[in-house]
Design a protein around this motif. Structure first.
Motif, mmCIF file in Angstrom:
data_model
loop_
_atom_site.group_PDB
_atom_site.id
_atom_site.type_symbol
_atom_site.label_atom_id
_atom_site.label_comp_id
_atom_site.label_asym_id
_atom_site.label_seq_id
_atom_site.Cartn_x
_atom_site.Cartn_y
_atom_site.Cartn_z
ATOM 1 N N SER A 179 0.297 -10.708 14.696
ATOM 2 C CA SER A 179 0.613 -11.713 13.613
ATOM 3 C C SER A 179 -0.417 -11.643 12.177
ATOM 4 O O SER A 179 -0.054 -11.368 11.095
ATOM 5 C CB SER A 179 0.549 -13.224 13.797
ATOM 6 N N HIS A 180 -1.835 -11.301 12.587
ATOM 7 C CA HIS A 180 -2.867 -10.885 11.592
ATOM 8 C C HIS A 180 -2.517 -9.649 10.842
ATOM 9 O O HIS A 180 -2.892 -9.515 9.581
ATOM 10 C CB HIS A 180 -4.271 -10.906 12.196
ATOM 11 N N CYS A 181 -1.881 -8.738 11.582
ATOM 12 C CA CYS A 181 -1.601 -7.356 11.044
ATOM 13 C C CYS A 181 -0.614 -7.510 10.022
ATOM 14 O O CYS A 181 -0.517 -6.866 8.926
ATOM 15 C CB CYS A 181 -1.326 -6.274 11.950
ATOM 16 N N ILE A 182 0.471 -8.347 10.419
ATOM 17 C CA ILE A 182 1.502 -8.873 9.541
ATOM 18 C C ILE A 182 1.324 -9.145 8.116
ATOM 19 O O ILE A 182 1.633 -9.088 7.229
ATOM 20 C CB ILE A 182 2.709 -9.292 10.269
ATOM 21 N N GLY A 235 -1.634 4.494 13.024
ATOM 22 C CA GLY A 235 -0.134 4.488 13.205
ATOM 23 C C GLY A 235 0.496 3.837 11.781
ATOM 24 O O GLY A 235 -0.559 3.835 10.645
ATOM 25 N N GLN A 236 1.728 3.352 11.826
ATOM 26 C CA GLN A 236 1.980 2.890 10.712
ATOM 27 C C GLN A 236 2.689 1.533 10.532
ATOM 28 O O GLN A 236 3.212 1.092 11.714
ATOM 29 C CB GLN A 236 3.304 3.721 10.252
ATOM 30 N N LEU A 237 2.597 0.791 9.386
ATOM 31 C CA LEU A 237 3.236 -0.570 9.339
ATOM 32 C C LEU A 237 3.777 -0.611 7.840
ATOM 33 O O LEU A 237 3.103 -0.578 6.757
ATOM 34 C CB LEU A 237 2.041 -1.630 9.494
ATOM 35 N N SER A 238 4.927 -1.129 7.893
ATOM 36 C CA SER A 238 5.619 -1.162 6.665
ATOM 37 C C SER A 238 6.213 -2.813 6.590
ATOM 38 O O SER A 238 6.616 -3.190 7.625
ATOM 39 C CB SER A 238 6.640 -0.114 6.426
ATOM 40 N N ILE A 239 5.965 -3.396 5.377
ATOM 41 C CA ILE A 239 6.444 -4.777 5.011
ATOM 42 C C ILE A 239 7.324 -4.579 3.847
ATOM 43 O O ILE A 239 7.064 -4.356 2.723
ATOM 44 C CB ILE A 239 5.487 -5.549 4.900
ATOM 45 N N ASN A 240 8.649 -5.106 3.913
ATOM 46 C CA ASN A 240 9.502 -4.790 2.889
ATOM 47 C C ASN A 240 9.735 -3.510 2.265
ATOM 48 O O ASN A 240 9.754 -3.828 0.867
ATOM 49 C CB ASN A 240 8.976 -6.296 1.933
ATOM 50 N N GLY A 241 9.582 -2.616 3.038
ATOM 51 C CA GLY A 241 9.889 -1.509 2.706
ATOM 52 C C GLY A 241 8.551 -0.593 2.220
ATOM 53 O O GLY A 241 8.551 0.540 1.647
ATOM 54 N N ASN A 242 7.240 -1.266 2.141
ATOM 55 C CA ASN A 242 6.291 -1.034 1.537
ATOM 56 C C ASN A 242 5.177 -0.548 2.692
ATOM 57 O O ASN A 242 5.124 -1.267 3.686
ATOM 58 C CB ASN A 242 5.446 -1.987 0.517
ATOM 59 N N ASP A 243 4.224 0.579 2.315
ATOM 60 C CA ASP A 243 3.366 0.690 3.233
ATOM 61 C C ASP A 243 1.990 -0.189 3.189
ATOM 62 O O ASP A 243 1.550 -0.509 2.128
ATOM 63 C CB ASP A 243 2.643 2.297 3.022
ATOM 64 N N ALA A 244 1.963 -1.036 4.411
ATOM 65 C CA ALA A 244 1.016 -2.075 4.300
ATOM 66 C C ALA A 244 -0.486 -1.568 4.247
ATOM 67 O O ALA A 244 -1.190 -2.429 3.840
ATOM 68 C CB ALA A 244 1.319 -2.947 5.558
ATOM 69 N N THR A 245 -0.642 -0.651 4.599
ATOM 70 C CA THR A 245 -2.149 -0.038 4.504
ATOM 71 C C THR A 245 -2.366 0.305 2.979
ATOM 72 O O THR A 245 -3.717 0.295 2.662
ATOM 73 C CB THR A 245 -2.206 1.232 5.112
#
Length: 566
Positions: A50-53, A67-77
């Protein structure tokens, strides 16, 4: 085709202070408008995920991402925490860590102030959000003066005040009474469905969350996702018990009656359960359980005699409260948020003094006893672990009370290690407390009191944030202490705990005692349940489905049987 709102690909996160990743090999897609429940034992990586989200990791909790994390189509990094906060609204399991404003109204309005919303619009939105979660009458109150449940409502209002796409709830029920918890789940369901929000709920109180439907359940263990499917399939495959998550009590009763757990039962909650031919099987099992009579000790150790308490003339918290806790009791105080439960424990420990009335311990009036003198006899574990912790390292925190009492280093080490093992913390003995989850911090504070061997222990929400494994370890440890003569008094919203472990329940409503009875009676009495904001046990509803008239006896016999087989 549904839009992907959150997507993990081969994702891992490792805290800077740790040697290995806390979450690893995460491949997960959550779609717009879904309601997802994430469960798992303490330390499984739920909160870290959850902290990553929401961006707390790595912006607040320093660490390394692969690795990769996208939120609402955007690269979270490539997003900062402010940008993420416009998409993800979070309610943390520790409300105190989320407060900003001096009053409830200011706290709810904080996000709107950052967005430069006009004052008229801000006032309107704050009022609507506060009304939605029933906290409007406290808008001018300091959030730190509220009960745990009221604090949780304030943070819920803070989430609803602006138009985020993802609602992230990290143990939203931890501080709520059962009926308020049910309302909170209904509120989350309403917000998610009416506004097509994506809702992610992380919670140990599985049966309460399942009051409303969820689309998927994700089960985590040892930092990885081990299941991602419907609640029916997870129950049928017995995944919950395998990873140490407490299943709903009605399912345990079905297993005890040797009923086959299959998809014809519609298992997702007690309301939808279709028993069919199993009704007679459950009834026969109940009738064949041998009744157990316990020996009750009538020698009181703690007595409240017409106790009244108020902070000021306008608001009386306790009204003529009288009850006795006998030596060797394992008792509970329950009731709605703000009923005065935590206040009683603070009065007993000497943090407050009664406006009138007496508090006796072992027959002696404690009116002139100092807090230190009371602490020699009564141990107190607070609801919020952050308010108790004073040391940096786990071992030092648990050893602190023993050092003050002048024990030798070898005695301290032996007793601290023994207690840490029982509380599931031995592997963390050399860890900094700041690296622990909220649930793990809770266990540290319980260990720091248990290690002192007091005559009586008062625990304010002892199982909040605990998975079933650690919940059971702590409670069984308390049972062992209880058998050795230590009296246990718990302030709790956990109806499972009350049913499984206590022999006596004090029920409060609006500062008054409305019941003093056995737990099975309390949770099958509709009038008491409504007055105290409790919730009927699913065992009561199961008995009704099986046409068993004496539901109190059914619940009592289940408890007796469950204690014997565990």
């Amino acid at each position: 085709m549904k839009k992907k709102i959150i997507e993990f690909k081969d994702f891992s996160f490792q805290y800077r202070v740790q040697a290995e990743p806390t979450v690893k090999n995460i491949n997960l897609t959550i779609y717009e408008g879904e309601k997802v429940l994430i469960v798992g034992p303490s330390g499984s990586g739920k909160s870290t995920l959850s902290h990553c989200i929401n961006g707390l990791a790595p912006f607040f909790y320093d660490g390394f991402v692969t690795g990769q994390l996208s939120i609402n189509g955007n690269d979270a990094t490539k997003m900062n925490i402010f940008e993420i906060s416009k998409i993800v609204g979070t309610v943390l399991q520790d409300p105190d860590s989320q407060f900003i404003g001096l009053t409830v109204g200011e706290d709810i309005a904080f996000k709107l102030e950052n967005y430069c919303v006009s004052q008229d619009e801000m006032i309107d939105k704050v009022n609507k959000s506060a009304e939605l979660v029933d906290i409007k009458k406290e808008l001018y109150t300091s959030p730190y003066k509220l009960s745990g449940g009221q604090k949780q409502r304030v943070t819920l209002a803070g989430v609803t005040v602006d138009d985020v796409k993802i609602l992230l709830f990290d143990e939203p029920l931890a501080s709520l009474d059962p009926a308020t918890g049910e309302s909170a789940i209904e509120l989350i369901d309403k917000m998610q469905k009416q506004n097509n929000k994506t809702a992610i709920i992380i919670e140990h109180r599985l049966e309460d969350v399942l009051h409303c439907d969820v689309d998927r359940v994700i089960v985590m263990d040892k930092g990885e996702i081990i299941a991602d499917t419907t609640i029916d399939e997870i129950i049928r495959k017995d995944i919950l018990r395998k990873v140490g998550i407490r299943e709903p009590l009605y399912l345990t009763a079905l297993r005890y009656a040797n009923c086959e757990i299959n998809n014809t039962l519609n298992l997702k909650n007690i309301e939808t359960l279709e028993l069919g031919e199993y009704k007679e099987k459950i009834k026969a099992w109940y009738e064949n359980i041998e009744a157990y009579e316990s020996d009750e000790n009538k020698n009181p150790i703690l007595e409240l005699d017409n106790v009244n308490f108020s902070y000021n003339k306008e608001k009386q918290i306790l009204k003529n409260v009288s009850f006795k806790i006998n030596k060797g009791d394992m008792a509970a105080i329950v009731g709605r948020n703000g009923a005065g439960k935590s206040t009683i424990s603070k009065l007993v420990c000497g943090f407050y003094k009664p406006t009138s009335g007496r508090i006796l311990f072992d027959g002696n009036d404690m009116v002139d006893d100092t807090i230190k003198e009371r602490s020699e006899k009564i141990g107190f574990v607070m609801q919020n672990p952050n308010q108790m912790i004073s040391k940096t390292m786990v071992y030092d925190e648990v050893a602190f009370g023993l050092k003050i009492r002048g024990l030798s280093d070898s005695q301290i080490k032996e007793r601290v290690y023994e207690t840490l093992k029982i509380c599931g913390l031995y592997g963390y003995r050399n860890w900094p407390i700041s690296a622990l989850s909220f649930g793990q911090k809770k266990r540290v504070t319980i260990a720091s009191i248990l290690v002192l061997n007091p005559e009586m222990i008062i625990l304010d929400e002892p199982t909040a944030g605990q998975d079933f494994k650690h919940y059971t370890e702590i409670m069984e440890f308390l049972v062992d202490l209880n058998k050795k003569g230590v009296t246990i008094l718990m302030v709790t919203h956990d109806m499972h705990l009350m049913l499984e472990y206590t022999n006596k329940v004090i029920v409060l409503s609006e500062g008054e005692k409305i019941a003093d009875n056995i737990p099975a009676y309390v949770l099958t009495n509709k009038e008491i349940i409504e007055k105290a904001n409790l919730k009927e046990t699913s065992l009561h509803q199961l008995a009704l489905k099986c046409n068993i008239e004496d539901t109190t006896k059914f619940v009592n016999r289940f408890i007796d049987y469950d204690r014997r087989v565990r």
